[in-house]
Write an enzyme that holds these catalytic residues in place. Structure first.
Site, PDB file in Angstrom:
ATOM      1  N   ASP A   1      -9.850  -0.010   3.962  1.00 36.35           N
ATOM      2  CA  ASP A   1      -8.700  -0.737   4.521  1.00 36.35           C
ATOM      3  C   ASP A   1      -9.047  -1.212   5.928  1.00 36.35           C
ATOM      4  O   ASP A   1      -9.835  -0.571   6.634  1.00 36.35           O
ATOM      5  CB  ASP A   1      -7.510   0.255   4.603  1.00 36.35           C
TER       6      ASP A   1
ATOM      7  N   ASP B   1      -7.407  -1.354  -0.162  1.00 37.57           N
ATOM      8  CA  ASP B   1      -6.504  -2.405   0.329  1.00 37.57           C
ATOM      9  C   ASP B   1      -7.344  -3.675   0.397  1.00 37.57           C
ATOM     10  O   ASP B   1      -8.403  -3.698   1.042  1.00 37.57           O
ATOM     11  CB  ASP B   1      -5.994  -2.000   1.715  1.00 37.57           C
TER      12      ASP B   1
ATOM     13  N   GLU C   1      -2.011  -4.725  -1.968  1.00 34.76           N
ATOM     14  CA  GLU C   1      -1.749  -5.810  -1.006  1.00 34.76           C
ATOM     15  C   GLU C   1      -2.242  -7.187  -1.421  1.00 34.76           C
ATOM     16  O   GLU C   1      -2.356  -8.083  -0.586  1.00 34.76           O
ATOM     17  CB  GLU C   1      -2.293  -5.452   0.390  1.00 34.76           C
TER      18      GLU C   1
ATOM     19  N   HIS D   1       0.805  -1.229   0.000  1.00 36.61           N
ATOM     20  CA  HIS D   1       0.000   0.000   0.000  1.00 36.61           C
ATOM     21  C   HIS D   1       0.834   1.273   0.000  1.00 36.61           C
ATOM     22  O   HIS D   1       0.280   2.376  -0.150  1.00 36.61           O
ATOM     23  CB  HIS D   1      -1.005  -0.020   1.161  1.00 36.61           C
TER      24      HIS D   1
ATOM     25  N   HIS E   1      -6.662  -1.170   7.929  1.00 31.53           N
ATOM     26  CA  HIS E   1      -5.647  -0.352   8.625  1.00 31.53           C
ATOM     27  C   HIS E   1      -5.748   1.109   8.199  1.00 31.53           C
ATOM     28  O   HIS E   1      -6.211   1.400   7.100  1.00 31.53           O
ATOM     29  CB  HIS E   1      -4.257  -0.878   8.286  1.00 31.53           C
TER      30      HIS E   1
ATOM     31  N   ASP F   1      -7.077  -6.155   2.054  1.00 28.68           N
ATOM     32  CA  ASP F   1      -7.326  -6.653   3.417  1.00 28.68           C
ATOM     33  C   ASP F   1      -8.494  -5.954   4.106  1.00 28.68           C
ATOM     34  O   ASP F   1      -8.849  -6.306   5.240  1.00 28.68           O
ATOM     35  CB  ASP F   1      -6.050  -6.637   4.270  1.00 28.68           C
TER      36      ASP F   1
ATOM     37  N   ASP G   1      -3.018   3.163   7.919  1.00 29.85           N
ATOM     38  CA  ASP G   1      -1.834   3.489   7.094  1.00 29.85           C
ATOM     39  C   ASP G   1      -1.443   4.962   7.189  1.00 29.85           C
ATOM     40  O   ASP G   1      -1.061   5.589   6.204  1.00 29.85           O
ATOM     41  CB  ASP G   1      -2.067   3.073   5.631  1.00 29.85           C
TER      42      ASP G   1
ATOM     43  N   HIS H   1       4.321   0.454   4.158  1.00 30.82           N
ATOM     44  CA  HIS H   1       2.913   0.285   3.768  1.00 30.82           C
ATOM     45  C   HIS H   1       1.967   0.756   4.879  1.00 30.82           C
ATOM     46  O   HIS H   1       0.778   0.947   4.624  1.00 30.82           O
ATOM     47  CB  HIS H   1       2.610  -1.164   3.319  1.00 30.82           C
TER      48      HIS H   1
HETATM   49  N1  ARG Z   1      -0.367  -0.503  11.326  1.00 28.17           N
HETATM   50  C1  ARG Z   1       0.556  -1.533  11.002  1.00 28.17           C
HETATM   51  C2  ARG Z   1       1.920  -0.926  10.646  1.00 28.17           C
HETATM   52  O1  ARG Z   1       2.097   0.257  10.705  1.00 28.17           O
HETATM   53  C3  ARG Z   1       0.037  -2.391   9.857  1.00 28.17           C
HETATM   54  C4  ARG Z   1      -0.101  -1.668   8.553  1.00 28.17           C
HETATM   55  C5  ARG Z   1      -0.665  -2.544   7.485  1.00 28.17           C
HETATM   56  N2  ARG Z   1      -0.771  -1.850   6.251  1.00 28.17           N
HETATM   57  C6  ARG Z   1      -0.978  -2.425   5.079  1.00 28.17           C
HETATM   58  N3  ARG Z   1      -0.965  -1.648   4.008  1.00 28.17           N
HETATM   59  N4  ARG Z   1      -1.163  -3.707   4.976  1.00 28.17           N
HETATM   60  O2  ARG Z   1       2.838  -1.637  10.334  1.00 28.17           O
HETATM   61 MN    MN Z   2      -3.352  -0.551   3.540  1.00 31.51          MN
HETATM   62 MN    MN Z   3       2.514  -4.809   2.559  1.00 34.09          MN
HETATM   63 MN    MN Z   4      -4.501  -2.980   5.304  1.00 33.04          MN
END
Ligand code: ARG
Ligand code: MN
Ligand code: MN
Ligand code: MN
Length: 300
Positions: A106, A214, A259, A83, A108, A216, A110, A123
């Site tokens: 998402d 994303d 992702e 991401h 998350h 996820d 991010d 990411h």
């Molecule tokens: N918040 C966590 C981090 O800063 C997970 C981030 C996940 N992001 C993603 N694009 N999958 O590492």
């Molecule tokens: Mn993400």
């Molecule tokens: Mn990643």
């Molecule tokens: Mn995510």
């Protein structure tokens, strides 16, 4: 962070992406993969950020391509990659359409800064480099000089959050970023959430839209081949609904799909994930569950 997302785009191509989009009657052009060269000694001397130069070069290349695609009057589909790709795609979009708003779908947020991040994974940070209000807290990273923060906190709406770090939650509240976590989806339903998000971002309904999706955000049962799955995600119906609604505005100018990681999980996991991503993408580009037909269709 985990290797493998670089194969996401090919997995989607092999899954029939181009044919599906052409089947919607679209004039599709595959611009190919963006150059993402890696660099030697790619670490920061006193920050725990991983591969900053790699991400910087990739971002610059992505931004240039996204800018050119949008400037040429086309709608952009940017396939990730992890991401951190959104740094380049959102920045490139803003060079072509400075007024655009961002819907970030998402699990998350991010929006970690290099200093709030506990993982050092870029990411988890893309939005922090783009949001104007956060710049006093952003450390200078090698290669990032070209990025001019192009978003205000009020230009972003989150949908689907369910794994937000403490620093991120604090930033969201302090800057007043509009966020519809899975709790809001549960409480109000997806129709309300999309309506509220769009009304908040652009009450007049005139601004170009950037959807950063994303994979996820979807429940892990629908998108198992991804690096940071979190239980309790969006259903495919909710995901497709978001996309149908944004596409129906006629102002969806750029879509990121991030992702998808075919090196995670088994063959069946890959297939499920790719099919979910293809479903999300087609509903961004005119596919509707009620059915569609190409322009000039005639009963044979
Ligand atoms: N918040 C966590 C981090 O800063 C997970 C981030 C996940 N992001 C993603 N694009 N999958 O590492
Ligand atoms: Mn993400
Ligand atoms: Mn990643
Ligand atoms: Mn995510």
């Amino acid at each position: 962070a985990k290797p493998g997302t670089e194969h996401g785009p090919d997995a989607l191509r092999e899954g029939g992406l181009i044919k599906k989009l052409m089947g919607l009657g679209l004039d599709v052009h595959d611009y190919g993969d963006v150059g993402t060269p890696s660099h030697e000694d790619d670490h920061h001397f006193d920050l725990p950020v991983k591969n900053p130069k790699h991400v910087a070069t990739a971002s610059e290349n992505i931004a240039a391509d996204v800018y050119n695609v949008i400037k040429s009057g086309r709608t952009c589909l940017a396939l990730g990659g992890d991401h951190s790709m959104a740094i380049g795609s959102i920045f490139g979009h803003s060079l072509a359409e400075p007024e655009h708003v961002v819907v970030w779908v998402d699990a998350h947020a991010d929006i970690n800064t290099p200093l709030t991040s506990s993982s050092g994974n870029m990411h988890g940070m893309p939005l922090s480099f783009l949001v104007k209000e956060l710049q006093p807290y952003i450390s200078k990273l090698p290669g990032f000089e070209f990025i001019k923060p192009c978003l205000s906190a009020k230009n972003i709406a989150y949908i689907g959050l369910r794994d937000v770090d403490p620093g991120e939650r604090y930033i969201i509240e302090k800057l007043g970023i509009q966020s519809f976590s899975m709790s809001e989806v549960d409480r109000h339903g997806i129709k309300d959430v999309v309506e509220k998000a769009m009304h908040y971002l652009d009450p007049e309904g005139v601004k170009p839209i950037h959807l950063s999706f994303d994979i996820d955000a979807l429940d892990p049962s629908l998108a198992p081949s991804t690096g940071t799955p979190v239980p309790g995600g969006l259903s495919i119906r909710e995901g497709n609904y978001i996309c149908e609604e944004l596409a129906a505005t006629g102002r969806l100018t750029c879509v990121d799909i991030a992702e998808v990681n075919p090196s995670l999980g088994n063959e069946r996991d890959n297939l499920i994930t790719v099919n979910s991503a293809l479903s999300i993408i087609t509903h961004c580009f005119g596919g509707r569950r009620q059915g569609t037909y190409p322009k000039n269709y005639q009963i044979p």
